[in-house]
Scaffold this motif. Structure first.
Motif, PDB file in Angstrom:
ATOM      1  N   HIS A   1       0.890  -1.266  -0.088  1.00 22.38           N
ATOM      2  CA  HIS A   1      -0.026   0.198   0.081  1.00 22.38           C
ATOM      3  C   HIS A   1       0.867   1.283   0.119  1.00 22.38           C
ATOM      4  O   HIS A   1       0.635   2.425  -0.684  1.00 22.38           O
ATOM      5  CB  HIS A   1      -0.871   0.072   1.235  1.00 22.38           C
ATOM      6  CG  HIS A   1      -1.841   1.096   1.507  1.00 22.38           C
ATOM      7  ND1 HIS A   1      -2.964   1.361   0.699  1.00 22.38           N
ATOM      8  CD2 HIS A   1      -1.445   2.305   2.173  1.00 22.38           C
ATOM      9  CE1 HIS A   1      -3.488   2.585   1.120  1.00 22.38           C
ATOM     10  NE2 HIS A   1      -2.833   3.193   1.986  1.00 22.38           N
TER      11      HIS A   1
ATOM     12  N   HIS B   1       1.337   4.701  -2.526  1.00 25.69           N
ATOM     13  CA  HIS B   1       1.417   6.221  -2.146  1.00 25.69           C
ATOM     14  C   HIS B   1       2.548   6.592  -2.968  1.00 25.69           C
ATOM     15  O   HIS B   1       2.351   7.995  -3.375  1.00 25.69           O
ATOM     16  CB  HIS B   1       1.577   6.327  -0.791  1.00 25.69           C
ATOM     17  CG  HIS B   1       0.044   6.276  -0.311  1.00 25.69           C
ATOM     18  ND1 HIS B   1      -1.171   7.084  -0.515  1.00 25.69           N
ATOM     19  CD2 HIS B   1      -0.368   5.382   0.725  1.00 25.69           C
ATOM     20  CE1 HIS B   1      -2.172   6.875   0.266  1.00 25.69           C
ATOM     21  NE2 HIS B   1      -1.766   6.118   1.006  1.00 25.69           N
TER      22      HIS B   1
ATOM     23  N   SER C   1      -1.336   9.359   6.909  1.00 27.89           N
ATOM     24  CA  SER C   1      -3.011   9.113   7.101  1.00 27.89           C
ATOM     25  C   SER C   1      -3.498   8.687   8.440  1.00 27.89           C
ATOM     26  O   SER C   1      -2.802   9.130   9.424  1.00 27.89           O
ATOM     27  CB  SER C   1      -3.234   8.246   6.038  1.00 27.89           C
ATOM     28  OG  SER C   1      -2.768   6.893   6.458  1.00 27.89           O
TER      29      SER C   1
ATOM     30  N   HIS D   1      -1.106   5.551   8.884  1.00 34.19           N
ATOM     31  CA  HIS D   1       0.455   5.463   8.894  1.00 34.19           C
ATOM     32  C   HIS D   1       1.045   7.169   8.835  1.00 34.19           C
ATOM     33  O   HIS D   1       0.111   7.835   8.353  1.00 34.19           O
ATOM     34  CB  HIS D   1       0.898   4.780   7.772  1.00 34.19           C
ATOM     35  CG  HIS D   1      -0.031   4.813   6.490  1.00 34.19           C
ATOM     36  ND1 HIS D   1      -0.022   6.011   5.835  1.00 34.19           N
ATOM     37  CD2 HIS D   1      -0.845   4.142   5.828  1.00 34.19           C
ATOM     38  CE1 HIS D   1      -0.787   5.833   4.576  1.00 34.19           C
ATOM     39  NE2 HIS D   1      -1.408   4.469   4.785  1.00 34.19           N
TER      40      HIS D   1
ATOM     41  N   ASP E   1      -6.422   7.043  -0.123  1.00 34.27           N
ATOM     42  CA  ASP E   1      -6.488   5.856  -0.835  1.00 34.27           C
ATOM     43  C   ASP E   1      -7.097   5.673  -2.166  1.00 34.27           C
ATOM     44  O   ASP E   1      -8.173   6.013  -2.266  1.00 34.27           O
ATOM     45  CB  ASP E   1      -6.877   4.747   0.167  1.00 34.27           C
ATOM     46  CG  ASP E   1      -5.888   4.646   1.569  1.00 34.27           C
ATOM     47  OD1 ASP E   1      -4.844   5.288   1.455  1.00 34.27           O
ATOM     48  OD2 ASP E   1      -6.448   4.039   2.477  1.00 34.27           O
TER      49      ASP E   1
END
Ligand code: KG4
Ligand code: ZN
Length: 336
Positions: free
Chosen positions: A113, A117, A138, A141, A303
């Motif tokens: 993931h 990004h 985010s 994270h 996302d």
């Protein structure tokens, strides 16, 4: 060789997201947000997230393909987020994508993931590329990653407790101003004085790491005592001040990483990068230091499936393939 066409599926948290990307061109990028389903709980509930992904994924994939004008058989590969994220949520998109790849007889790629990004700015900005320092912040994270070359990552620092978005969400909930908290605080801070209250900036001795739980305690203590004394500053000042503490940490540690690596560019990803004050501060600092700044538009910051497809295209072009036996890894670590 013509540009590969890849389907990207992302279900690591509370957004069901599917996209079709050809090369660096986004052909479609659709999502079903679950914000309303979680709002009454004041946070993301894993079981609710997984169920909502199950309900949304099939129709959403269909919509992504129709909007892109791409027949499933025209896909070159299917990519899906493997981790990190909520295990049950990840499993929905990952299993769906593996099944689709198998049924179509196409290659499958499990994607980190965070790597997604790192690829997002590429979809809007042809000048974007390594070496670059990326701030990823985010609800789940907060990390600083140095990308020395495509596919070569060093996680330089991370949060030792709450993620930056989590801090925004918890503080907004405490202040009773809404969920998700980041946009609520962003709005509430309009016209406020960011220097009204000096909240602490954590971990001054750890140049690339974050900590936000102390800030939370400090805001709560401040509000309780000033509320009792009848000396509480206006909400705009309070919101602007606590936002400034979070933004200060994020900006300062990103700049430390730029200095340490000698990278000439900064990029960002994650919902917190939609914060107007953070974007403005990064813009000022980049200009002052002559650094390139590559911040994706808000839709590609949060996302989305396009970033997963983009990372998928990179791995596909390198001839990599993931076995269908591969499982999700909720604690996958970039570069590990
Ligand atoms: O990347 P994202 O959509 O989902 C994940 O958490 O993976 O990020 C959502 C987070 C939430 O914590 C939300 O409060 C925060 O990003 N956020 C913001 C803003 N918009 C979203 N934080 C600060 N300012 C904003 N404008
Ligand atoms: Zn994310």
């Amino acid at each position: 060789m013509s540009d590969p066409i890849v389907l990207g599926v992302e279900t690591s948290c509370d957004e069901t997201a599917v996209a079709v990307v050809r090369g660096d061109e986004v052909l479609s990028n659709v999502l079903a947000s679950q914000v309303e389903a979680h709002a009454r709980f004041g946070g993301v509930v894993p079981e609710v997230a997984a169920r909502a992904h199950v309900e949304a994924i099939r129709a959403l994939t269909h919509r992504a393909l129709v909007r892109a004008g791409v027949h499933p058989m025209d896909l070159d590969a299917v990519a899906a987020t493997r981790g990190p994220g909520l295990a049950g949520a990840l499993m929905v998109g990952f299993s769906y994508a593996k099944a689709a790849a198998w049924a179509l007889g196409k290659p499958f790629l499990g994607i980190d993931h965070m790597e997604g990004h790192l690829f997002a700015p590429r979809l809007e900005d042809p000048g974007y590329g390594p070496p670059v320092v990326t701030l990823l912040a985010s609800g789940g994270h907060s990390q600083i990653v140095h990308m020395a070359d495509w596919g070569v990552y060093e996680v330089m620092g991370s949060t030792i407790d709450d993620a930056a978005g989590e801090a925004f969400d918890k503080l907004a909930r405490f202040l009773g101003i809404g969920f998700p908290g980041g946009p609520a605080i962003d709005r509430a801070s309009e016209g406020g004085n960011p220097a009204a209250v000096r909240f602490p900036r954590a971990l001054p001795d750890r140049p690339f790491d974050f900590s936000f739980s102390g800030l939370k305690t400090s805001v709560i203590t401040f509000v309780r005592s000033h509320h009792r004394a009848g000396t509480l500053p206006p909400m705009a000042d309070l919101a602007a001040s606590l936002q400034e503490a979070i933004v200060d940490s994020l900006v300062e540690k990103t700049l430390n990483a730029v200095e340490a690596t000698g990278a000439g560019a900064i990029s960002g990803g994650g919902g917190v990068l939609a914060n107007r004050r953070l974007r403005a501060r990064l813009g000022e600092e980049a200009q002052r230091r002559g650094l390139a700044l590559h911040l994706p538009s808000p839709l590609l910051c949060t996302d989305n499936g396009a970033m997963i497809a983009s990372a998928g295209i990179f791995h596909y072009r390198r001839g990599e393939r993931s076995p269908l036996e591969e499982e999700v890894d909720s604690s996958l670590r970039l570069g590990a």
